[in-house]
Design an enzyme around this catalytic site. Structure first.
Site, PDB file in Angstrom:
ATOM      1  N   THR A  35     -29.272 -48.539 -79.477  1.00 20.76           N
ATOM      2  CA  THR A  35     -30.203 -47.485 -79.898  1.00 20.76           C
ATOM      3  C   THR A  35     -29.455 -46.380 -80.640  1.00 20.76           C
ATOM      4  OG1 THR A  35     -31.380 -48.020 -77.866  1.00 20.76           O
ATOM      5  CG2 THR A  35     -32.189 -46.128 -79.097  1.00 20.76           C
ATOM      6  N   GLY A  89     -28.322 -43.560 -75.422  1.00 20.19           N
ATOM      7  CA  GLY A  89     -29.312 -44.528 -74.956  1.00 20.19           C
ATOM      8  C   GLY A  89     -29.288 -44.622 -73.441  1.00 20.19           C
ATOM      9  N   ASP A  91     -30.291 -47.688 -70.017  1.00 21.08           N
ATOM     10  CA  ASP A  91     -30.811 -48.996 -69.620  1.00 21.08           C
ATOM     11  C   ASP A  91     -32.158 -48.862 -68.921  1.00 21.08           C
ATOM     12  OD1 ASP A  91     -28.531 -50.522 -70.544  1.00 21.08           O
ATOM     13  OD2 ASP A  91     -27.434 -49.415 -69.018  1.00 21.08           O
ATOM     14  N   GLY A 104     -23.529 -51.559 -71.273  1.00 16.78           N
ATOM     15  CA  GLY A 104     -22.473 -51.903 -72.222  1.00 16.78           C
ATOM     16  C   GLY A 104     -21.102 -51.449 -71.734  1.00 16.78           C
ATOM     17  N   GLU A 110     -19.389 -41.837 -71.454  1.00 15.45           N
ATOM     18  CA  GLU A 110     -20.722 -41.280 -71.746  1.00 15.45           C
ATOM     19  C   GLU A 110     -21.049 -40.122 -70.810  1.00 15.45           C
ATOM     20  OE1 GLU A 110     -23.124 -45.166 -73.458  1.00 15.45           O
ATOM     21  OE2 GLU A 110     -23.189 -44.748 -71.333  1.00 15.45           O
TER      22      GLU A 110
END
Ligand SMILES: O=C[C@H](O)[C@H](O)[C@H](O)COP(=O)(O)O
Length: 236
Positions: A35, A89, A91, A104, A110
């Site tokens: 995304t 993004g 999940d 990922g 992140e």
């Protein structure tokens, strides 16, 4: 032809960039995943003069590559610990904007980049939108672990109720997935996660765990691209 899912990701990403990346911003965090590809595409459509005075903080090998390929300037949280906004993004996202991330294997960087930002924004397609975590994303909570501790951590996760927790294995490489930080990932399913803060605390306290892919009480807004082409915006 672009699929419905790709269109949904793109719409969410474009709207989030348009509404949250301001001309006054000079440090922008950029998450990882499919995304986020659309986030970077939209950033590249901005006035080049704005991008020229902005430093972008990637969260993985993948997002660093996207930014560099776009000719953008990259930095890290050591140089830029105060980020204006981070867009990433997810999940799965629940009704309170808690999220599962790390599909990922990028959730450690992140989370650091999200926490360093004044605002953390999630972009996703309709498949990620849930009331309770674990409804849609059934592979489990990604848990990054130091390699030598993986078996001990696995047992502890099983003891916490994640009977099907397992080491994530690589595709096209023999052995486990190795993260950008040189660690392994255990995927730990906990069924429906009605109290994600408790699961986060319990799992993160296991010695050998580096970071858990539960982002609780972090996101300010989530943008979900829908099947009909609209975008649902959920705020805290
Ligand atoms: O580790 C990966 C990240 O947490 C991604 O942001 C997450 O997996 C969502 O990725 P995608 O946008 O490809 O569904």
């Amino acid at each position: 032809m672009t699929s419905l899912i790709e269109q949904a990701k793109q719409k969410a990403a474009y709207q989030a960039v348009d509404e949250h990346v301001l001309p006054t911003h000079t440090v922008i965090g950029v998450g990882s995943g499919s995304t986020v590809v659309h986030v970077v595409a939209r950033l590249l459509e901005r006035d080049p003069a704005l991008n020229a005075k902005t430093v972008f903080i990637p969260t993985s090998f993948q997002s660093r590559g996207l930014l560099l390929d776009g000719g953008l300037t990259v930095g890290d949280v050591e140089q830029y610990p105060n980020i204006d906004v981070t867009i990433d993004g997810a999940d799965e996202v629940d009704a309170q904007l808690n999220a599962i991330k790390g599909g990922g294997a990028a959730h450690l960087q992140e989370k650091v980049v999200a926490e360093a930002a004044k605002k953390f924004i999630i972009v996703a397609d309709y498949r990620k939108d849930s009331k309770v975590l674990g409804e849609q994303w059934t592979k489990g909570v990604p848990v990054e672990v130091v390699p030598f501790a993986w078996k001990a951590v696995l047992k502890k996760l099983q003891g916490l109720g994640s009977k099907d927790a397992k080491l994530r294995m690589a595709v096209n490489k023999a052995g486990p997935v190795v993260t950008d930080n040189g660690n392994f990932i255990i995927d730990a399913p906990f069924g429906l996660i009605r109290d994600p803060v408790k699961v986060l605390k319990d799992t993160k306290l296991i010695t050998g765990v580096v970071e858990v892919g539960l982002f609780c009480n972090m996101a300010e807004v989530a943008y979900f691209g829908c099947e009909d082409g609209s975008v649902t915006v959920r705020t805290k």
